[in-house]
Design a protein around this motif. Structure first.
Motif, PDB file in Angstrom:
ATOM      1  N   GLY A   1       0.784  -1.225   0.000  1.00 23.24           N
ATOM      2  CA  GLY A   1       0.000   0.000   0.000  1.00 23.24           C
ATOM      3  C   GLY A   1       0.813   1.270   0.000  1.00 23.24           C
ATOM      4  O   GLY A   1       0.254   2.369   0.180  1.00 23.24           O
ATOM      5  N   GLN A   2       2.106   1.168  -0.215  1.00 21.65           N
ATOM      6  CA  GLN A   2       2.969   2.343  -0.198  1.00 21.65           C
ATOM      7  C   GLN A   2       3.072   2.943  -1.601  1.00 21.65           C
ATOM      8  O   GLN A   2       3.339   2.237  -2.577  1.00 21.65           O
ATOM      9  N   ALA A   3       2.867   4.252  -1.703  1.00 20.50           N
ATOM     10  CA  ALA A   3       2.971   4.955  -2.979  1.00 20.50           C
ATOM     11  C   ALA A   3       4.435   5.243  -3.289  1.00 20.50           C
ATOM     12  O   ALA A   3       5.210   5.610  -2.407  1.00 20.50           O
ATOM     13  N   GLN A   4       4.788   5.062  -4.582  1.00 22.25           N
ATOM     14  CA  GLN A   4       6.161   5.311  -5.002  1.00 22.25           C
ATOM     15  C   GLN A   4       6.151   6.015  -6.354  1.00 22.25           C
ATOM     16  O   GLN A   4       5.182   5.931  -7.116  1.00 22.25           O
ATOM     17  N   ARG A   5       7.256   6.675  -6.619  1.00 23.02           N
ATOM     18  CA  ARG A   5       7.453   7.332  -7.911  1.00 23.02           C
ATOM     19  C   ARG A   5       8.757   6.789  -8.485  1.00 23.02           C
ATOM     20  O   ARG A   5       9.831   7.011  -7.931  1.00 23.02           O
ATOM     21  N   LEU A   6       8.641   6.046  -9.609  1.00 21.31           N
ATOM     22  CA  LEU A   6       9.797   5.336 -10.136  1.00 21.31           C
ATOM     23  C   LEU A   6      10.143   5.812 -11.542  1.00 21.31           C
ATOM     24  O   LEU A   6       9.248   6.138 -12.331  1.00 21.31           O
ATOM     25  N   THR A   7      11.437   5.845 -11.836  1.00 24.31           N
ATOM     26  CA  THR A   7      11.902   6.113 -13.186  1.00 24.31           C
ATOM     27  C   THR A   7      12.196   4.771 -13.855  1.00 24.31           C
ATOM     28  O   THR A   7      13.026   3.998 -13.356  1.00 24.31           O
ATOM     29  N   ILE A   8      11.508   4.505 -14.972  1.00 25.26           N
ATOM     30  CA  ILE A   8      11.593   3.195 -15.620  1.00 25.26           C
ATOM     31  C   ILE A   8      12.211   3.356 -17.007  1.00 25.26           C
ATOM     32  O   ILE A   8      11.811   4.213 -17.800  1.00 25.26           O
ATOM     33  N   GLU A   9      13.184   2.495 -17.290  1.00 23.52           N
ATOM     34  CA  GLU A   9      13.810   2.499 -18.611  1.00 23.52           C
ATOM     35  C   GLU A   9      13.006   1.625 -19.568  1.00 23.52           C
ATOM     36  O   GLU A   9      12.556   0.537 -19.216  1.00 23.52           O
ATOM     37  N   MET A  10      12.825   2.125 -20.784  1.00 24.46           N
ATOM     38  CA  MET A  10      12.170   1.349 -21.837  1.00 24.46           C
ATOM     39  C   MET A  10      13.185   0.365 -22.430  1.00 24.46           C
ATOM     40  O   MET A  10      14.287   0.758 -22.800  1.00 24.46           O
ATOM     41  N   THR A  11      12.790  -0.912 -22.537  1.00 24.92           N
ATOM     42  CA  THR A  11      13.700  -1.888 -23.118  1.00 24.92           C
ATOM     43  C   THR A  11      12.950  -2.818 -24.068  1.00 24.92           C
ATOM     44  O   THR A  11      11.743  -3.034 -23.924  1.00 24.92           O
ATOM     45  N   ASN A  12      13.706  -3.386 -25.006  1.00 26.24           N
ATOM     46  CA  ASN A  12      13.138  -4.368 -25.911  1.00 26.24           C
ATOM     47  C   ASN A  12      12.807  -5.654 -25.162  1.00 26.24           C
ATOM     48  O   ASN A  12      11.828  -6.333 -25.470  1.00 26.24           O
ATOM     49  N   GLN A  13      13.602  -5.977 -24.167  1.00 24.59           N
ATOM     50  CA  GLN A  13      13.345  -7.188 -23.386  1.00 24.59           C
ATOM     51  C   GLN A  13      12.002  -7.097 -22.672  1.00 24.59           C
ATOM     52  O   GLN A  13      11.236  -8.059 -22.621  1.00 24.59           O
ATOM     53  N   ASN A  14      11.700  -5.919 -22.123  1.00 29.57           N
ATOM     54  CA  ASN A  14      10.403  -5.730 -21.477  1.00 29.57           C
ATOM     55  C   ASN A  14       9.262  -5.861 -22.485  1.00 29.57           C
ATOM     56  O   ASN A  14       8.206  -6.424 -22.180  1.00 29.57           O
TER      57      ASN A  14
END
Length: 602
Positions: A101-114
C-alpha cells in the motif's frame, strides 16, 4: 500444414512485435479488482500515473479509442499511448502503489526485453478445472517422435505453451464447442506424452492435428522453427482423379495429367496421412483442406517415417490410366497457393454482358464503381469470385447498393462477439465495426431503423449457440442505397460464379447475394467460415529462444435465417464442378453456363 502458412499480416506482426527494436516499460500488465497493475523487476504494482498523467485520465482516453484498449496497452504500450497524444521517451516516470500500500514514484527504462516479455505474457488465462481424473489409457497417440539427435522440446516450455493455448480457447475462442470436440482430454493426452527427447517438429505437428479437429479454417498457428520444402505443384480432384498443375495452372505433364503415386507410394497412402491434418469443417472445406495438405510433403514424410529429400518422384498416368510415366522434380521452398484463379480481368464482353472479376476481398473497392458505370446498359452481369479466399468486406458494402430498391433496408449478416477480460463492457461503438457489424441501437441507424431491427431480432432464431460463453449483444450488417453515392439500380440478371476456395469475407459476400431477386449462384459450395480472427503470441516449445503465434475466431457469425456460416458455407443455385479443361484454361464451362443462363432470362 496450416501451422507454417506465413501470410503477410502475420509476418508484419512478428517483424514489428518479436524481432524489432520496439520497447516497453513493464514486464507485464494485468487488470485486477478494477486496478491497472504492472510488473517491474518481477514485482506487481498498481499503476497510478504515467509521466504525472493520472491513470484515470489515460483510461478515459483509451476507452474512447478502442474497446480492446487493455490488450493493446499490454502488447504495445508505447504505440497505444502515442495514439492518444502521449509521447514517451526512453525513460518514463510512473506512479505506483506496492503490495503493502505504499505509494512510489519510479523512473523506468524502456527496453526491448520488457516489450518481448509483455508481448508474450498477454492473453494468459487459466484452464478449466477437470471434473474427471485423467486416464492415459483413453489417449490416442499423437505420434510424437523421439530423437536425441534432432531439435528437441523443453518439456516445461511445451507444457506452458499447451496451457496457454488451452486457456485462450477456454476464454476467447468463439467456436470452442461448435464441433463438440473433447479438446481438454486431448490437451491432457498431449501433455502426458511429452518428454525431453520428443522432437520439436513432431510436437508442432501434433498440435496442428489437435487444432484441425475444431473444424475452423481460421484457427491456425505459425512457429519460427518451421523450415521445410514443399510439393512443386498443386493437386486438383477431377471426377475422382487427381490432376497435377503448376503455379500457372498448367499440367506438369500434358499427356499424363493424373497422379498415381508420389515417392513410389500410391496417392491414397499420402491422403490417409494427410487426413489427420485436414480441417474438419464443412464437407467441401474438409475436401479442399485434405487435398491442400499434399503440398506439405516434407511433413507427411516425417509422419510416415520416410526419409527427407530435396526431390520428389511423381508417377503420372494418361486419361484412361493405361500408361504411366515417372518423373523427378525438385521440391520448392514456398508452398503454391490455390487462390486468385482463374486469371481473368473485368471487362464488358462483346455480347454486352458485364464481367466483374473479384479475385480478392481487398480494402480498395474503387474498381467497383468504375466497372459498374461501364455496365449500366448491359443485358446481364457476371460476378466471378472463384478462387477468392476472403479478406475484407469493403467490396460487398460498395457493390450491394447497386442491387437495392429505394428505401430497402437489407440485413445480410448477424454476429455476436465473445467478450473477454480485456474488453470494455458496453462499448459505445460495439465490437465488430471493422466487419461493418453494429449493435441494434447504434447511431449508424435511424430511430425507425432501430425499431425495425428490434422487430427482426425478436423473430431471429440462431440454430447454434453456446450458453457457456459471455456474448456481446447482437450486431448486424445492413445494406442501404446510401452506402454508396455512386450507385444506380441495376435490374438485369446477375450470375455469381463461386467455388470451394471461397471462404471468410467471400462467404459473407455470397451469403449476402444468395436468394436476392434476379441473382443466381453457379459453381461449387463455398468453404464456410466467418470468424473475426485475433492473434495471440506464445513462447514455443523450443529449447532456444523462439516464438509462436496462434490465430482463432472471436465471433459467431450467422445468416439472416439463423444458420451458422462457420462449417456450412453457401450453396450454389446451380451446382457445377470444374473439368480438367477448365482448370488449364482451355475452356470455362461455368462462365459459358452463366452466359447461356443470362440469355434465357427476360
Amino acid at each position: 500444414m496450416r501451422i507454417i502458412k506465413l501470410v503477410t499480416l502475420i509476418l508484419v506482426i512478428f517483424i514489428s512485435g518479436c524481432k524489432s527494436d520496439k520497447v516497453a516499460p513493464f514486464e507485464g500488465q494485468r487488470w485486477q479488482n478494477g486496478q491497472w497493475q504492472v510488473a517491474i523487476d518481477n514485482q506487481w504494482y498498481q499503476l497510478t500515473s504515467v509521466n504525472d498523467i493520472p491513470v484515470a485520465t489515460i483510461e478515459q482516453q483509451l476507452k474512447a479509442k478502442d474497446f480492446q484498449w487493455r490488450r493493446n496497452a499490454s502488447m504495445a504500450f508505447v504505440d497505444t499511448l502515442n495514439n492518444i497524444g502521449i509521447p514517451l521517451e526512453d525513460e518514463i516516470i510512473v506512479g505506483v502503489v506496492n503490495s503493502e500500500g505504499q505509494a512510489q514514484r519510479l523512473t523506468i527504462e524502456m527496453t526491448n526485453q520488457n516489450h518481448r516479455k509483455s508481448l508474450f505474457s498477454t492473453d494468459s488465462y487459466p484452464i478449466a478445472a477437470r471434473t474427471q481424473s485423467f486416464s492415459a489409457a483413453t489417449c490416442h497417440s499423437f505420434n510424437l517422435k523421439k530423437d536425441n539427435q534432432q531439435a528437441n522440446i523443453e518439456v516445461t516450455k511445451a507444457t506452458k505453451m499447451l496451457n496457454k493455448i488451452e486457456g485462450i480457447i477456454e476464454h476467447t475462442y468463439a467456436y470452442k464447442n461448435r464441433a463438440n470436440y473433447d479438446y481438454r482430454t486431448n490437451f491432457d493426452c498431449l501433455r502426458h506424452q511429452l518428454s525431453p527427447s520428443v522432437t520439436l517438429t513432431s510436437f508442432n505437428n501434433a498440435l496442428n492435428k489437435l487444432i484441425s479437429n475444431f473444424g475452423d479454417g481460421h484457427f491456425s498457428m505459425v512457429t519460427a522453427d518451421r523450415t521445410e520444402s514443399y510439393l512443386p505443384f498443386l493437386v486438383y480432384q477431377i471426377d475422382g482423379q487427381f490432376a497435377a498443375l503448376d503455379s500457372e495452372r498448367q499440367l506438369i505433364e500434358r499427356e499424363y495429367p493424373y497422379i498415381q503415386a508420389i515417392d513410389g507410394k500410391p496417392l491414397s497412402f499420402w491422403l490417409n496421412i494427410a487426413q489427420s491434418f485436414s480441417v474438419k469443417g464443412s464437407p467441401q472445406f474438409e475436401k479442399m483442406s485434405l487435398i491442400k495438405q499434399l503440398r506439405y510433403l516434407a511433413v507427411l514424410r516425417q509422419e510416415a517415417n520416410l526419409p527427407s529429400s530435396d526431390n520428389v518422384q511423381v508417377t503420372l498416368s494418361n486419361h484412361d490410366a493405361s500408361q504411366t510415366k515417372t518423373i523427378e522434380l525438385s521440391m520448392i521452398d514456398k508452398p503454391i497457393i490455390y487462390s486468385k484463379w482463374p486469371f481473368k480481368e473485368t471487362t464488358k464482353r462483346n455480347d454486352n454482358i458485364g464481367y466483374l472479376r473479384i479475385d480478392k476481398m481487398g480494402k480498395d473497392a474503387s474498381f467497383i464503381d468504375t466497372a459498374m458505370a461501364d455496365f449500366a446498359n448491359t443485358k446481364g452481369l457476371i460476378i466471378d469470385v472463384r478462387g477468392n479466399g476472403g479478406g475484407r468486406r469493403t467490396i460487398l458494402k460498395v457493390l450491394m447498393p447497386y442491387f437495392l430498391a429505394d428505401n430497402e433496408f437489407y440485413i445480410s449478416n448477424l454476429a455476436r462477439y465473445r467478450m473477454t477480460k480485456y474488453d470494455e463492457p458496453n462499448a459505445e461503438g460495439g465490437y465488430l465495426g471493422n466487419r461493418y457489424l453494429y449493435p441494434l441501437e447504434s447511431n449508424k441507424f435511424s430511430l425507425a431503423e432501430q425499431a425495425q431491427l428490434q422487430q427482426f431480432i425478436t423473430r431471429f432464431s440462431p440454430q447454434w449457440t453456446d450458453q457457456t460463453i459471455e456474448w456481446s449483444p447482437w450486431h448486424v450488417m445492413v445494406h442501404k442505397r446510401s452506402d454508396n453515392p455512386k450507385r444506380y439500380h441495376y435490374t438485369k440478371p446477375v450470375v455469381i460464379l463461386m467455388d470451394h476456395i471461397n471462404f471468410s469475407a467471400t462467404d459473407i459476400f455470397l451469403n449476402a447475394f444468395k436468394g436476392r431477386h434476379n441473382v443466381t449462384l453457379i459453381g461449387q459450395s463455398s468453404g464456410g467460415g466467418s470468424a473475426r480472427s485475433q492473434y495471440y503470441f506464445l513462447d514455443n516449445a523450443a529449447k532456444h529462444e523462439s516464438w509462436s503465434l496462434v490465430k482463432m475466431a472471436t465471433m459467431a457469425s450467422y445468416k439472416s435465417n439463423g444458420q451458422l456460416i462457420e462449417g456450412v458455407g453457401v450453396a450454389p443455385d446451380i451446382a457445377m464442378d470444374y473439368t480438367l479443361q477448365d482448370l488449364i484454361g482451355e475452356q470455362d464451362s461455368m462462365l459459358d453456363k452463366a452466359v447461356s443462363f443470362i440469355a434465357t432470362q427476360k
